[in-house]
Design a protein around this motif. Structure first.
Motif, PDB file in Angstrom:
ATOM      1  N   PRO A 268       3.492  -5.695  -0.624  1.00 28.87           N
ATOM      2  CA  PRO A 268       2.787  -5.368   0.622  1.00 28.87           C
ATOM      3  C   PRO A 268       2.084  -4.013   0.572  1.00 28.87           C
ATOM      4  O   PRO A 268       2.612  -3.029   0.059  1.00 28.87           O
ATOM      5  N   GLU A 269       0.881  -3.995   1.111  1.00 32.64           N
ATOM      6  CA  GLU A 269       0.142  -2.762   1.329  1.00 32.64           C
ATOM      7  C   GLU A 269      -0.141  -2.637   2.817  1.00 32.64           C
ATOM      8  O   GLU A 269      -0.273  -3.641   3.505  1.00 32.64           O
ATOM      9  N   GLY A 270      -0.232  -1.411   3.302  1.00 30.23           N
ATOM     10  CA  GLY A 270      -0.441  -1.274   4.735  1.00 30.23           C
ATOM     11  C   GLY A 270      -0.937   0.086   5.148  1.00 30.23           C
ATOM     12  O   GLY A 270      -1.950   0.575   4.661  1.00 30.23           O
ATOM     13  N   TYR A 271      -0.190   0.711   6.041  1.00 29.62           N
ATOM     14  CA  TYR A 271      -0.644   1.887   6.781  1.00 29.62           C
ATOM     15  C   TYR A 271      -1.061   3.044   5.880  1.00 29.62           C
ATOM     16  O   TYR A 271      -2.170   3.569   5.999  1.00 29.62           O
ATOM     17  N   LEU A 272      -0.200   3.444   4.965  1.00 25.78           N
ATOM     18  CA  LEU A 272      -0.536   4.574   4.101  1.00 25.78           C
ATOM     19  C   LEU A 272      -1.709   4.245   3.191  1.00 25.78           C
ATOM     20  O   LEU A 272      -2.582   5.092   2.951  1.00 25.78           O
ATOM     21  N   GLU A 273      -1.733   3.016   2.686  1.00 21.47           N
ATOM     22  CA  GLU A 273      -2.832   2.628   1.803  1.00 21.47           C
ATOM     23  C   GLU A 273      -4.164   2.586   2.550  1.00 21.47           C
ATOM     24  O   GLU A 273      -5.211   2.892   1.980  1.00 21.47           O
ATOM     25  N   GLY A 274      -4.126   2.190   3.833  1.00 22.42           N
ATOM     26  CA  GLY A 274      -5.350   2.216   4.630  1.00 22.42           C
ATOM     27  C   GLY A 274      -5.891   3.626   4.769  1.00 22.42           C
ATOM     28  O   GLY A 274      -7.093   3.869   4.607  1.00 22.42           O
ATOM     29  N   PHE A 275      -5.008   4.567   5.068  1.00 21.86           N
ATOM     30  CA  PHE A 275      -5.416   5.968   5.112  1.00 21.86           C
ATOM     31  C   PHE A 275      -5.903   6.433   3.737  1.00 21.86           C
ATOM     32  O   PHE A 275      -6.907   7.145   3.620  1.00 21.86           O
ATOM     33  N   ALA A 276      -5.173   6.045   2.684  1.00 18.16           N
ATOM     34  CA  ALA A 276      -5.545   6.470   1.336  1.00 18.16           C
ATOM     35  C   ALA A 276      -6.934   5.983   0.963  1.00 18.16           C
ATOM     36  O   ALA A 276      -7.689   6.688   0.277  1.00 18.16           O
ATOM     37  N   GLN A 277      -7.297   4.776   1.420  1.00 14.39           N
ATOM     38  CA  GLN A 277      -8.624   4.271   1.112  1.00 14.39           C
ATOM     39  C   GLN A 277      -9.710   5.113   1.765  1.00 14.39           C
ATOM     40  O   GLN A 277     -10.752   5.382   1.170  1.00 14.39           O
ATOM     41  N   ILE A 278      -9.455   5.570   2.990  1.00 15.56           N
ATOM     42  CA  ILE A 278     -10.420   6.453   3.652  1.00 15.56           C
ATOM     43  C   ILE A 278     -10.570   7.746   2.859  1.00 15.56           C
ATOM     44  O   ILE A 278     -11.691   8.254   2.664  1.00 15.56           O
ATOM     45  N   TYR A 279      -9.451   8.291   2.386  1.00 26.29           N
ATOM     46  CA  TYR A 279      -9.519   9.526   1.602  1.00 26.29           C
ATOM     47  C   TYR A 279     -10.207   9.307   0.257  1.00 26.29           C
ATOM     48  O   TYR A 279     -10.979  10.164  -0.216  1.00 26.29           O
ATOM     49  N   ALA A 280      -9.953   8.171  -0.393  1.00 28.75           N
ATOM     50  CA  ALA A 280     -10.630   7.872  -1.656  1.00 28.75           C
ATOM     51  C   ALA A 280     -12.130   7.722  -1.435  1.00 28.75           C
ATOM     52  O   ALA A 280     -12.951   8.219  -2.221  1.00 28.75           O
ATOM     53  N   ASP A 281     -12.505   7.041  -0.363  1.00 29.09           N
ATOM     54  CA  ASP A 281     -13.927   6.898  -0.038  1.00 29.09           C
ATOM     55  C   ASP A 281     -14.552   8.258   0.273  1.00 29.09           C
ATOM     56  O   ASP A 281     -15.705   8.521  -0.095  1.00 29.09           O
ATOM     57  N   ALA A 282     -13.799   9.111   0.966  1.00 31.42           N
ATOM     58  CA  ALA A 282     -14.307  10.450   1.276  1.00 31.42           C
ATOM     59  C   ALA A 282     -14.570  11.242   0.000  1.00 31.42           C
ATOM     60  O   ALA A 282     -15.555  11.991  -0.087  1.00 31.42           O
TER      61      ALA A 282
ATOM     62  N   TYR B  81      -7.612   1.953   9.886  1.00 31.05           N
ATOM     63  CA  TYR B  81      -7.502   0.499   9.798  1.00 31.05           C
ATOM     64  C   TYR B  81      -8.729  -0.126   9.142  1.00 31.05           C
ATOM     65  O   TYR B  81      -8.653  -1.244   8.618  1.00 31.05           O
ATOM     66  N   SER B  82      -9.836   0.592   9.120  1.00 36.62           N
ATOM     67  CA  SER B  82     -11.007   0.083   8.412  1.00 36.62           C
ATOM     68  C   SER B  82     -10.835   0.176   6.893  1.00 36.62           C
ATOM     69  O   SER B  82     -11.678  -0.337   6.152  1.00 36.62           O
ATOM     70  N   GLY B  83      -9.763   0.800   6.434  1.00 38.54           N
ATOM     71  CA  GLY B  83      -9.489   0.876   5.007  1.00 38.54           C
ATOM     72  C   GLY B  83      -8.672  -0.282   4.464  1.00 38.54           C
ATOM     73  O   GLY B  83      -8.489  -0.402   3.254  1.00 38.54           O
ATOM     74  N   TYR B  84      -8.175  -1.157   5.340  1.00 40.61           N
ATOM     75  CA  TYR B  84      -7.348  -2.280   4.886  1.00 40.61           C
ATOM     76  C   TYR B  84      -8.212  -3.317   4.159  1.00 40.61           C
ATOM     77  O   TYR B  84      -9.304  -3.668   4.629  1.00 40.61           O
ATOM     78  N   PRO B  85      -7.755  -3.833   3.030  1.00 40.46           N
ATOM     79  CA  PRO B  85      -8.557  -4.797   2.266  1.00 40.46           C
ATOM     80  C   PRO B  85      -9.002  -6.014   3.069  1.00 40.46           C
ATOM     81  O   PRO B  85     -10.169  -6.424   2.988  1.00 40.46           O
ATOM     82  N   MET B  86      -8.097  -6.611   3.852  1.00 41.96           N
ATOM     83  CA  MET B  86      -8.466  -7.841   4.541  1.00 41.96           C
ATOM     84  C   MET B  86      -9.380  -7.565   5.734  1.00 41.96           C
ATOM     85  O   MET B  86     -10.132  -8.443   6.165  1.00 41.96           O
ATOM     86  N   VAL B  87      -9.339  -6.361   6.266  1.00 41.99           N
ATOM     87  CA  VAL B  87     -10.320  -5.969   7.287  1.00 41.99           C
ATOM     88  C   VAL B  87     -11.703  -5.865   6.645  1.00 41.99           C
ATOM     89  O   VAL B  87     -12.712  -6.302   7.219  1.00 41.99           O
ATOM     90  N   ARG B  88     -11.747  -5.319   5.447  1.00 40.41           N
ATOM     91  CA  ARG B  88     -13.031  -5.206   4.757  1.00 40.41           C
ATOM     92  C   ARG B  88     -13.554  -6.591   4.351  1.00 40.41           C
ATOM     93  O   ARG B  88     -14.767  -6.822   4.357  1.00 40.41           O
ATOM     94  N   HIS B  89     -12.657  -7.504   4.036  1.00 39.40           N
ATOM     95  CA  HIS B  89     -13.102  -8.863   3.742  1.00 39.40           C
ATOM     96  C   HIS B  89     -13.638  -9.530   5.009  1.00 39.40           C
ATOM     97  O   HIS B  89     -14.644 -10.257   4.968  1.00 39.40           O
TER      98      HIS B  89
ATOM     99  N   THR C 102      -9.197   3.352  21.118  1.00 41.36           N
ATOM    100  CA  THR C 102     -10.305   3.720  20.243  1.00 41.36           C
ATOM    101  C   THR C 102     -10.195   3.026  18.894  1.00 41.36           C
ATOM    102  O   THR C 102     -11.211   2.695  18.284  1.00 41.36           O
ATOM    103  N   HIS C 103      -8.970   2.814  18.405  1.00 41.15           N
ATOM    104  CA  HIS C 103      -8.794   2.070  17.153  1.00 41.15           C
ATOM    105  C   HIS C 103      -9.253   0.622  17.312  1.00 41.15           C
ATOM    106  O   HIS C 103      -9.956   0.082  16.448  1.00 41.15           O
ATOM    107  N   ALA C 104      -8.846  -0.018  18.409  1.00 39.52           N
ATOM    108  CA  ALA C 104      -9.238  -1.406  18.632  1.00 39.52           C
ATOM    109  C   ALA C 104     -10.751  -1.509  18.797  1.00 39.52           C
ATOM    110  O   ALA C 104     -11.380  -2.447  18.281  1.00 39.52           O
ATOM    111  N   PHE C 105     -11.335  -0.556  19.507  1.00 40.28           N
ATOM    112  CA  PHE C 105     -12.783  -0.531  19.707  1.00 40.28           C
ATOM    113  C   PHE C 105     -13.513  -0.390  18.368  1.00 40.28           C
ATOM    114  O   PHE C 105     -14.452  -1.136  18.073  1.00 40.28           O
ATOM    115  N   HIS C 106     -13.069   0.564  17.550  1.00 39.85           N
ATOM    116  CA  HIS C 106     -13.733   0.763  16.263  1.00 39.85           C
ATOM    117  C   HIS C 106     -13.541  -0.439  15.353  1.00 39.85           C
ATOM    118  O   HIS C 106     -14.471  -0.836  14.637  1.00 39.85           O
TER     119      HIS C 106
END
Length: 376
Positions: free
Chosen positions: A308-322, A129-137, A192-196
């Motif tokens: 719409p972008e969402g769940y898979l894209e959030g995961f994909a962003q983590i993998y791209a960052d990795a 969920y930290s990979g979502y664009p609006m979370v990063r904004h 743990t997701h909500a906490f992070h």
């Protein structure tokens, strides 16, 4: 990949997300604790028979010895099976991408943290969920001081899929088994997701927790509902509710952060929108792909607004960052600044400390427990 074989939910999600941006190719795997099933599953994915392994230890040894060995391993097993493969691959010199929570206890979490420090290898925890664009904004708004001093943080994650006993359901079975899930049910799975998310957006980890956990379904061995209060060292106060018995809720992850000057509100089920309000002004709804967003949000956006972008894209962003983290490591360079919030082993240790502290607090009738003590 380790884990994620036949009948596994999250393994398929990781495989889809990893290849979404053409940054990763799956070339090897140990997908099951049963060697024959593991090899058969790998062959079904089209892997080379020599790289469809019977167990992760064999895979770590063999891949480390190959001139074309893997660049990283994705660990997508049940919680209790994170530590051993993570240790094996780090010791073999392979970077690790691991599902959360990091481990099922603080001793193992610290051991992995020490091993990452000793090897210097990249380690990424897939808090997607930290990979979502609006979370990063949202994180950018807080970091720039737009909200002013943070006063209140409200996080919740509500589901209803465990509102009844589900005998024979593999996903429910392992999540309710302390030997596989660890000491927390809803705690380890979704709290743990909500906490992070709260820590990621505010830029600070809560310092203490007071928790009450419940098992509403008869016969359940682990919690299915968590109600917790959180304290931040800087003075912010918050609440966290995580439930898997909340009838009518699907995947209701939500975060509200309230400062002295402004507030924001984000919901995972409407991920393209961030509600933002300044004191004394009409509230705004900011849209992914729209004007005026931060580079952090724009960099995590793939499609034009309205697609719409969402769940898979959030995961994909983590993998791209990795991938970017690994390339910087190979080049002997410091990671780009934009990767500073990428969840890693430190966030993993903090997540395990939260679970451990919440379990202790609940057993002590909601006593306040310091997270730093659990992470030590």
């Amino acid at each position: 990949m380790v884990g994620g074989g036949e009948g596994a939910f999250i393994g398929a999600v990781h495989r889809m997300a990893a290849r979404l941006d053409d940054r990763w190719t799956l070339v090897a795997g140990a997908f099951s604790s049963d060697p024959e099933r593991s090899r058969a599953f790998g062959l079904g994915l089209g892997l080379d028979p020599d790289r469809s392994y019977g167990d992760f230890a064999e895979m770590a040894r063999a891949e480390a010895a190959r001139p074309d060995g893997i660049d990283a391993v994705a660990i997508v097993t049940p919680n209790a099976a994170h530590f051993a493969p993570a240790r094996a691959f780090l010791e073999a010199g392979v970077a690790v991408i691991c599902d959360k929570p990091l481990t099922t206890g603080p001793a193992e979490a610290k051991a992995l943290s020490d091993l990452v420090a000793r090897t210097g290898l990249p380690f990424v925890l897939t808090h997607n969920y930290s990979g979502y664009p609006m979370v990063r904004h949202a994180r950018d708004l807080v970091a720039r001081g737009v909200l002013g001093p943070i006063r209140v943080v409200q996080a919740e994650y509500a589901q209803d899929w465990l509102a009844r006993d589900l005998p024979g359901n593999r996903q429910a079975d392992w999540r309710g088994d302390p030997d596989k899930a660890g000491p927390g049910g809803a705690l380890g799975d979704i709290a743990t997701h909500a906490f992070h998310l709260a820590a990621f957006v505010t830029g600070e980890t809560p310092s203490a927790v007071s928790a009450e956990t419940s098992r509403f379904v008869a016969g359940r061995r682990l919690d299915d509902d968590v109600q917790a209060r959180l304290r931040w060292a800087g003075g912010a106060r918050g609440q966290l509710w995580a439930s898997q018995v909340a009838i009518g809720a699907s995947n209701g992850l939500r975060l509200r952060v309230i400062g002295a000057d402004a507030a924001l509100d984000w919901s995972q089920e409407e991920p393209d929108y961030l509600r933002f309000a300044r004191l004394g002004e009409a509230p705004q709804v900011l849209r992914r792909g729209g004007p005026g967003l931060s580079p952090a949000a724009e960099g995590a956006t793939r499609l034009p607004a309205g697609h719409p972008e969402g769940y898979l894209e959030g995961f994909a962003q983590i993998y791209a960052d990795a991938a970017d983290l690994l390339l910087a490591h190979r080049a002997g360079q410091a990671p780009p600044d934009r990767l500073s919030g990428l969840p890693g082993v430190r966030e993993g240790v903090e997540g395990v400390a939260f679970i451990t502290a919440a379990v202790r607090s609940a057993a002590a009738d909601g006593a306040w427990i310091s997270l730093s003590e659990e992470a030590a």
